[in-house]
Design a protein around this motif. Sequence first.
Motif, PDB file in Angstrom:
ATOM      1  N   LEU A  33       0.834  -1.203   0.000  1.00  0.00           N
ATOM      2  CA  LEU A  33       0.000   0.000   0.000  1.00  0.00           C
ATOM      3  C   LEU A  33       0.868   1.253   0.000  1.00  0.00           C
ATOM      4  O   LEU A  33       0.584   2.218  -0.714  1.00  0.00           O
ATOM      5  CB  LEU A  33      -0.941  -0.003   1.213  1.00  0.00           C
ATOM      6  N   GLY A  34       1.924   1.250   0.788  1.00  0.00           N
ATOM      7  CA  GLY A  34       2.844   2.389   0.826  1.00  0.00           C
ATOM      8  C   GLY A  34       3.496   2.638  -0.527  1.00  0.00           C
ATOM      9  O   GLY A  34       3.608   3.786  -0.977  1.00  0.00           O
TER      10      GLY A  34
ATOM     11  N   LEU B 167       2.276   1.699  -3.452  1.00  0.00           N
ATOM     12  CA  LEU B 167       1.216   2.144  -4.356  1.00  0.00           C
ATOM     13  C   LEU B 167       0.930   3.632  -4.151  1.00  0.00           C
ATOM     14  O   LEU B 167       0.761   4.388  -5.119  1.00  0.00           O
ATOM     15  CB  LEU B 167      -0.048   1.305  -4.141  1.00  0.00           C
ATOM     16  N   ALA B 168       0.874   4.062  -2.897  1.00  0.00           N
ATOM     17  CA  ALA B 168       0.659   5.479  -2.596  1.00  0.00           C
ATOM     18  C   ALA B 168       1.799   6.322  -3.163  1.00  0.00           C
ATOM     19  O   ALA B 168       1.566   7.369  -3.778  1.00  0.00           O
ATOM     20  CB  ALA B 168       0.541   5.683  -1.086  1.00  0.00           C
ATOM     21  N   MET B 169       3.032   5.872  -2.970  1.00  0.00           N
ATOM     22  CA  MET B 169       4.198   6.595  -3.464  1.00  0.00           C
ATOM     23  C   MET B 169       4.168   6.714  -4.987  1.00  0.00           C
ATOM     24  O   MET B 169       4.406   7.803  -5.538  1.00  0.00           O
ATOM     25  CB  MET B 169       5.471   5.870  -3.031  1.00  0.00           C
ATOM     26  N   ILE B 170       3.834   5.636  -5.664  1.00  0.00           N
ATOM     27  CA  ILE B 170       3.779   5.648  -7.126  1.00  0.00           C
ATOM     28  C   ILE B 170       2.671   6.582  -7.608  1.00  0.00           C
ATOM     29  O   ILE B 170       2.854   7.345  -8.565  1.00  0.00           O
ATOM     30  CB  ILE B 170       3.585   4.220  -7.668  1.00  0.00           C
ATOM     31  N   THR B 171       1.523   6.552  -6.950  1.00  0.00           N
ATOM     32  CA  THR B 171       0.392   7.392  -7.352  1.00  0.00           C
ATOM     33  C   THR B 171       0.724   8.868  -7.195  1.00  0.00           C
ATOM     34  O   THR B 171       0.480   9.672  -8.102  1.00  0.00           O
ATOM     35  CB  THR B 171      -0.862   7.033  -6.531  1.00  0.00           C
ATOM     36  N   VAL B 172       1.293   9.246  -6.053  1.00  0.00           N
ATOM     37  CA  VAL B 172       1.658  10.652  -5.834  1.00  0.00           C
ATOM     38  C   VAL B 172       2.739  11.064  -6.832  1.00  0.00           C
ATOM     39  O   VAL B 172       2.668  12.144  -7.424  1.00  0.00           O
ATOM     40  CB  VAL B 172       2.113  10.890  -4.376  1.00  0.00           C
TER      41      VAL B 172
ATOM     42  N   CYS C  68      -2.767  10.637  -1.721  1.00  0.00           N
ATOM     43  CA  CYS C  68      -2.828  11.081  -0.321  1.00  0.00           C
ATOM     44  C   CYS C  68      -3.763  10.201   0.491  1.00  0.00           C
ATOM     45  O   CYS C  68      -3.457   9.865   1.646  1.00  0.00           O
ATOM     46  CB  CYS C  68      -3.288  12.539  -0.246  1.00  0.00           C
ATOM     47  N   THR C  69      -4.879   9.828  -0.099  1.00  0.00           N
ATOM     48  CA  THR C  69      -5.825   8.947   0.596  1.00  0.00           C
ATOM     49  C   THR C  69      -5.170   7.598   0.896  1.00  0.00           C
ATOM     50  O   THR C  69      -5.337   7.045   1.995  1.00  0.00           O
ATOM     51  CB  THR C  69      -7.101   8.769  -0.243  1.00  0.00           C
ATOM     52  N   LEU C  70      -4.421   7.091  -0.066  1.00  0.00           N
ATOM     53  CA  LEU C  70      -3.702   5.834   0.169  1.00  0.00           C
ATOM     54  C   LEU C  70      -2.666   6.011   1.285  1.00  0.00           C
ATOM     55  O   LEU C  70      -2.511   5.134   2.144  1.00  0.00           O
ATOM     56  CB  LEU C  70      -3.025   5.360  -1.118  1.00  0.00           C
TER      57      LEU C  70
ATOM     58  N   GLY D 130      -0.642   5.349   6.723  1.00  0.00           N
ATOM     59  CA  GLY D 130      -0.219   5.935   7.992  1.00  0.00           C
ATOM     60  C   GLY D 130      -1.036   5.427   9.164  1.00  0.00           C
ATOM     61  O   GLY D 130      -0.493   5.187  10.253  1.00  0.00           O
ATOM     62  N   LEU D 131      -2.332   5.273   8.965  1.00  0.00           N
ATOM     63  CA  LEU D 131      -3.183   4.742  10.033  1.00  0.00           C
ATOM     64  C   LEU D 131      -2.806   3.306  10.377  1.00  0.00           C
ATOM     65  O   LEU D 131      -2.758   2.933  11.554  1.00  0.00           O
ATOM     66  CB  LEU D 131      -4.656   4.820   9.636  1.00  0.00           C
TER      67      LEU D 131
END
Length: 74
Positions: free
Chosen positions: A7-8, A10-15, A35-37, A42-43
């Motif tokens: 997930l981290g 995926l978030a990095m790639i998306t941003v 950011c939502t990812l 983070g949660l």
Amino acid sequence: MNYVEILGYLAMITVSFSFLLKDVIKLRFVNAIGCTLFIIYGLLLGSYPVVGLNIFVACTNAFYIFKELKNHSK
């Protein structure tokens, strides 16, 4: 590699991908998804600075997206 780490990434790639876009509205939309990812990531990690920053950035993106759409519809 576990699902949180995936997930981290995926978030990095998306941003990262969002900054390659030329259209500012599309950039902000894709960045908000990233950011939502990152918020979820983070949660799951209990990393509240990551959550806080990404909530701020996602809200800022949403504000400017709605502002631009409102101005565009006039």
